[in-house]
Design a protein around this motif. Structure first.
Motif, PDB file in Angstrom:
ATOM      1  N   THR A 275     -71.177  21.863  24.291  1.00 48.03           N
ATOM      2  CA  THR A 275     -72.353  21.330  24.967  1.00 48.03           C
ATOM      3  C   THR A 275     -72.643  19.922  24.474  1.00 48.03           C
ATOM      4  N   VAL A 276     -72.775  18.998  25.415  1.00 52.04           N
ATOM      5  CA  VAL A 276     -73.158  17.622  25.108  1.00 52.04           C
ATOM      6  C   VAL A 276     -74.646  17.467  25.392  1.00 52.04           C
ATOM      7  N   ALA A 277     -75.391  16.925  24.439  1.00 54.98           N
ATOM      8  CA  ALA A 277     -76.833  16.698  24.600  1.00 54.98           C
ATOM      9  C   ALA A 277     -77.090  15.202  24.720  1.00 54.98           C
ATOM     10  N   TYR A 278     -78.142  14.851  25.465  1.00 55.65           N
ATOM     11  CA  TYR A 278     -78.437  13.440  25.728  1.00 55.65           C
ATOM     12  C   TYR A 278     -79.940  13.182  25.618  1.00 55.65           C
ATOM     13  N   GLU A 279     -80.265  11.984  25.171  1.00 53.88           N
ATOM     14  CA  GLU A 279     -81.594  11.401  25.324  1.00 53.88           C
ATOM     15  C   GLU A 279     -81.412  10.094  26.084  1.00 53.88           C
TER      16      GLU A 279
ATOM     17  N   THR B 117     -89.260   3.881  26.052  1.00 54.41           N
ATOM     18  CA  THR B 117     -89.692   5.105  26.743  1.00 54.41           C
ATOM     19  C   THR B 117     -88.549   6.095  26.878  1.00 54.41           C
ATOM     20  N   LEU B 118     -88.780   7.317  26.426  1.00 52.80           N
ATOM     21  CA  LEU B 118     -87.831   8.400  26.660  1.00 52.80           C
ATOM     22  C   LEU B 118     -88.054   8.898  28.085  1.00 52.80           C
ATOM     23  N   VAL B 119     -87.097   8.636  28.979  1.00 52.45           N
ATOM     24  CA  VAL B 119     -87.293   8.969  30.388  1.00 52.45           C
ATOM     25  C   VAL B 119     -86.700  10.324  30.764  1.00 52.45           C
ATOM     26  N   ALA B 120     -85.756  10.837  29.973  1.00 50.74           N
ATOM     27  CA  ALA B 120     -85.167  12.139  30.310  1.00 50.74           C
ATOM     28  C   ALA B 120     -84.400  12.690  29.115  1.00 50.74           C
ATOM     29  N   ARG B 121     -84.231  14.022  29.125  1.00 48.62           N
ATOM     30  CA  ARG B 121     -83.354  14.730  28.188  1.00 48.62           C
ATOM     31  C   ARG B 121     -82.431  15.611  29.027  1.00 48.62           C
ATOM     32  N   ALA B 122     -81.236  15.846  28.517  1.00 45.03           N
ATOM     33  CA  ALA B 122     -80.294  16.608  29.332  1.00 45.03           C
ATOM     34  C   ALA B 122     -79.219  17.245  28.469  1.00 45.03           C
ATOM     35  N   THR B 123     -78.534  18.225  29.051  1.00 40.84           N
ATOM     36  CA  THR B 123     -77.361  18.826  28.437  1.00 40.84           C
ATOM     37  C   THR B 123     -76.302  19.059  29.508  1.00 40.84           C
ATOM     38  N   THR B 124     -75.040  19.020  29.079  1.00 39.11           N
ATOM     39  CA  THR B 124     -73.899  19.356  29.936  1.00 39.11           C
ATOM     40  C   THR B 124     -73.012  20.331  29.191  1.00 39.11           C
ATOM     41  N   ASP B 125     -72.731  21.473  29.792  1.00 38.55           N
ATOM     42  CA  ASP B 125     -71.797  22.445  29.227  1.00 38.55           C
ATOM     43  C   ASP B 125     -70.404  22.151  29.783  1.00 38.55           C
ATOM     44  N   CYS B 126     -69.444  21.905  28.872  1.00 35.34           N
ATOM     45  CA  CYS B 126     -68.101  21.502  29.258  1.00 35.34           C
ATOM     46  C   CYS B 126     -67.067  22.492  28.723  1.00 35.34           C
TER      47      CYS B 126
END
Length: 292
Positions: A86-90, A96-105
Motif C-alpha cells: 500500500t502506497v500512502a500519500y499526502e 494547505t493539505l488538500v487531500a490524503r490517499a492510498t493505493t493498494d498495488c
C-alpha cells in the motif's frame, strides 16, 4: 519516516467549472508520483512487468487551484504483505493539505500475467520507505444485484488504455464521475449546477474504488450501475458498479460521498427537488436495511 517528494504542475485543463482541480485529476497526480518513485528506485522493472492497482481511497480536504503554488505529493509505503503493498500519500498546495490517499498495488508476473509475491529485494526497498498507515472513515456500501438504480453506458476511449492494453486505473474514476452527473442531468439543468456563476455545487468529499477485473477497449459500451445509498441534510453517498453487461463481469465498485455546497464551498441543505429525483434510485431508503 522517509518520504518521496514529487512536485506536480497543475494544468489549465485540470480545472472543473468551479475553477478547482477536478477530483479525478488527483488520481492522475498520484499515478505520476508513484511511477516517478518506482523509476527512481532499484526496481524500475516493476513497471515493465506491470503493477496491478487493486484499490484506491481518496479523502478531499480542501480545493486545489490552477496558478500559484504547485502540488506537492509526499508518499511512502504504508504496508507490505506477501503479494501486495500500500502506497500512502499526502497532497499539499502551499501550506494547505488538500487531500490524503492510498493505493493498494500488487506486482504482476510477466509470463503469466497474474499477481505474484514480492521478492526479498522488493520488500527491502519498500521497508526503506515504510511509514504509518492512513485510516479513513468507512464509506457506506450495500448488498445488491445487477440492474438496480440508474444505468449509464460507458464508452472507453482509445487514449484511456495503459501500455498493457487495459483501461488505466484513473479512467475508472472518470466513468464514475460521468455516471453520477448523467444520473442527475435533469435536476442539474433546472438548478443550474456547473455554471461558472452558480451559487450551488457538489463537492466530492471522499471516494473509494475497488478494481475487480481489467477492462479492455471495445466499441460496445460497458455499464455503470449507480444507486444512492444515503441522503443526509447536505450530503449523499453513492455506489457505482462498472460491469460488462454482455458477459456479466464486474470490473470495479466505486463509492463516493458528495456534499452540496454554496459558491463559497460551505455546506447547504439538499433541495426537495434533488431529494425527489434521488428517491427512485435510492437503495433501502435513507436509513433502511441493506446499507452498511
Amino acid at each position: 519516516m522517509t518520504q518521496y517528494i514529487y512536485q506536480a504542475r497543475v494544468r489549465w485543463a485540470d480545472q472543473d467549472t468551479q475553477s478547482h482541480v477536478n477530483n479525478v485529476v488527483y488520481l492522475d497526480y498520484l499515478q505520476e508520483a508513484r511511477v516517478d518513485w518506482i523509476l527512481d528506485g532499484p526496481h524500475a522493472e516493476l513497471l515493465d512487468h506491470g503493477i496491478a492497482v487493486a484499490a484506491q481511497h481518496v479523502e478531499y480536504l480542501a480545493p486545489a487551484h490552477f496558478g500559484g503554488d504547485g502540488i506537492v505529493i509526499r508518499l511512502w509505503a504504508a504496508h507490505a504483505g506477501g503479494a501486495r503493498f500500500t502506497v500512502a500519500y499526502e497532497i499539499c498546495q502551499g501550506d494547505t493539505l488538500v487531500a490524503r490517499a492510498t493505493t493498494d498495488c500488487a506486482p504482476v508476473d510477466a509470463h503469466t500475467g497474474t499477481v505474484r509475491r514480492l521478492t526479498d529485494s522488493e520488500r527491502a526497498w519498500l521497508d526503506d520507505w515504510s511509514g504509518p498507515e492512513l485510516h479513513f472513515r468507512a464509506l457506506p456500501h450495500a448488498d445488491r444485484t445487477a440492474g438496480l438504480g440508474y444505468t449509464y453506458p460507458v464508452r472507453v476511449r482509445w487514449s484511456e488504455l495503459d501500455p498493457f492494453g487495459h483501461v488505466n486505473n484513473v479512467a475508472f474514476l472518470t466513468f464514475l464521475q460521468e455516471a453520477r452527473i448523467a444520473a442527475l442531468e435533469e435536476v442539474r439543468s433546472s438548478e443550474g449546477w456547473g455554471r461558472p456563476d452558480a451559487d450551488i455545487s457538489w463537492l466530492v468529499a471522499a471516494q473509494q474504488i475497488e478494481y475487480r477485473s481489467p477492462m479492455s477497449y471495445r466499441i460496445e459500451p460497458y455499464a455503470a450501475e449507480l444507486v444512492v445509498l444515503h441522503v443526509g441534510s447536505s450530503s449523499m453517498s453513492l455506489e457505482v458498479h462498472l460491469r460488462d453487461p454482455q458477459a456479466d463481469v464486474l470490473h470495479a465498485v466505486g463509492r463516493v460521498v458528495l456534499v452540496c455546497a454554496d459558491a463559497q464551498g460551505r455546506p447547504r441543505p439538499i433541495s426537495e427537488r434533488v431529494r425527489a429525483a434521488l428517491a427512485p434510485i435510492t437503495v433501502a431508503g435513507e436509513s433502511g436495511p441493506g446499507v452498511r
